[in-house]
Design a protein around this motif. Structure first.
Motif, PDB file in Angstrom:
ATOM      1  N   MET A  78      42.137  39.129  48.883  1.00  0.00           N
ATOM      2  CA  MET A  78      41.271  39.807  49.234  1.00  0.00           C
ATOM      3  C   MET A  78      39.761  39.444  48.746  1.00  0.00           C
ATOM      4  O   MET A  78      40.507  39.914  47.198  1.00  0.00           O
ATOM      5  N   LYS A  79      38.423  40.158  49.513  1.00  0.00           N
ATOM      6  CA  LYS A  79      37.072  39.735  48.658  1.00  0.00           C
ATOM      7  C   LYS A  79      38.096  41.149  47.405  1.00  0.00           C
ATOM      8  O   LYS A  79      37.552  42.262  48.371  1.00  0.00           O
ATOM      9  N   SER A  80      36.468  40.863  46.680  1.00  0.00           N
ATOM     10  CA  SER A  80      36.516  42.390  45.854  1.00  0.00           C
ATOM     11  C   SER A  80      35.618  43.435  46.385  1.00  0.00           C
ATOM     12  O   SER A  80      34.349  42.362  46.153  1.00  0.00           O
ATOM     13  N   PRO A  81      35.632  44.178  46.155  1.00  0.00           N
ATOM     14  CA  PRO A  81      34.472  44.933  47.060  1.00  0.00           C
ATOM     15  C   PRO A  81      33.507  45.755  45.383  1.00  0.00           C
ATOM     16  O   PRO A  81      32.814  46.053  45.787  1.00  0.00           O
ATOM     17  N   VAL A  82      33.469  45.461  44.734  1.00  0.00           N
ATOM     18  CA  VAL A  82      33.061  45.507  43.487  1.00  0.00           C
ATOM     19  C   VAL A  82      32.641  44.865  43.179  1.00  0.00           C
ATOM     20  O   VAL A  82      32.596  43.307  42.476  1.00  0.00           O
ATOM     21  N   MET A  83      30.647  44.458  42.976  1.00  0.00           N
ATOM     22  CA  MET A  83      29.684  43.401  42.681  1.00  0.00           C
ATOM     23  C   MET A  83      29.491  43.533  41.454  1.00  0.00           C
ATOM     24  O   MET A  83      30.195  43.753  40.352  1.00  0.00           O
ATOM     25  N   ASN A  84      29.710  42.133  41.247  1.00  0.00           N
ATOM     26  CA  ASN A  84      29.756  41.438  39.891  1.00  0.00           C
ATOM     27  C   ASN A  84      28.237  41.836  39.207  1.00  0.00           C
ATOM     28  O   ASN A  84      27.646  40.550  39.102  1.00  0.00           O
ATOM     29  N   GLN A  85      27.949  42.551  39.421  1.00  0.00           N
ATOM     30  CA  GLN A  85      26.578  43.068  38.312  1.00  0.00           C
ATOM     31  C   GLN A  85      26.481  44.573  38.124  1.00  0.00           C
ATOM     32  O   GLN A  85      26.949  45.371  38.762  1.00  0.00           O
TER      33      GLN A  85
END
Length: 117
Positions: free
Chosen positions: A1-8
């Motif tokens: 699953m792709k993380s819903p938390v952005m890398n920023q």
């Protein structure tokens, strides 16, 4: 699953005892005019480029200032930045380390850093 938390990072919260005094001090060292209003009586969003910084007097606790840098500001000329912060009367300012960075404290004792970019 792709993380819903952005890398920023959206913003950094800085605990301050007096939001108006902190607003004026931070705007002074950043060379910007205060913009907008103090929100909810305790929050001021600094006019920043990139990641934001929010001064918040509601989360301030006496004697709990960060002794390690909360974050760093960028500077193209580290020597000029060091002299400028010294002129502003910042407390516990370190010497420039490795020709790259120095630390200092805001009026509430929070440790901050300036790094050569």
């Amino acid at each position: 699953m792709k993380s819903p938390v952005m890398n920023q990072i959206g913003t950094v919260f800085v605990p301050v005892s007096d939001v108006e005094k902190a607003r004026d001090w931070y705007c002074s060292i950043l060379g910007v005019e205060p913009q907008g209003e103090i929100q909810f009586g305790h929050i001021y969003v600094l006019p920043m480029q990139g990641t934001g910084a929010v001064l918040d007097s509601k989360i301030y606790r006496e004697g709990e200032a960060s002794k390690v840098p909360l974050f760093h500001f960028n500077a193209e000329d580290i020597n000029t930045a060091h002299s400028f912060i010294k002129e502003k009367g910042a407390a516990h300012q370190s010497d420039i380390q490795h020709d790259h960075y120095f630390t200092f404290q805001d009026p509430d004792g929070n440790t901050l850093m300036v790094c050569k970019c």
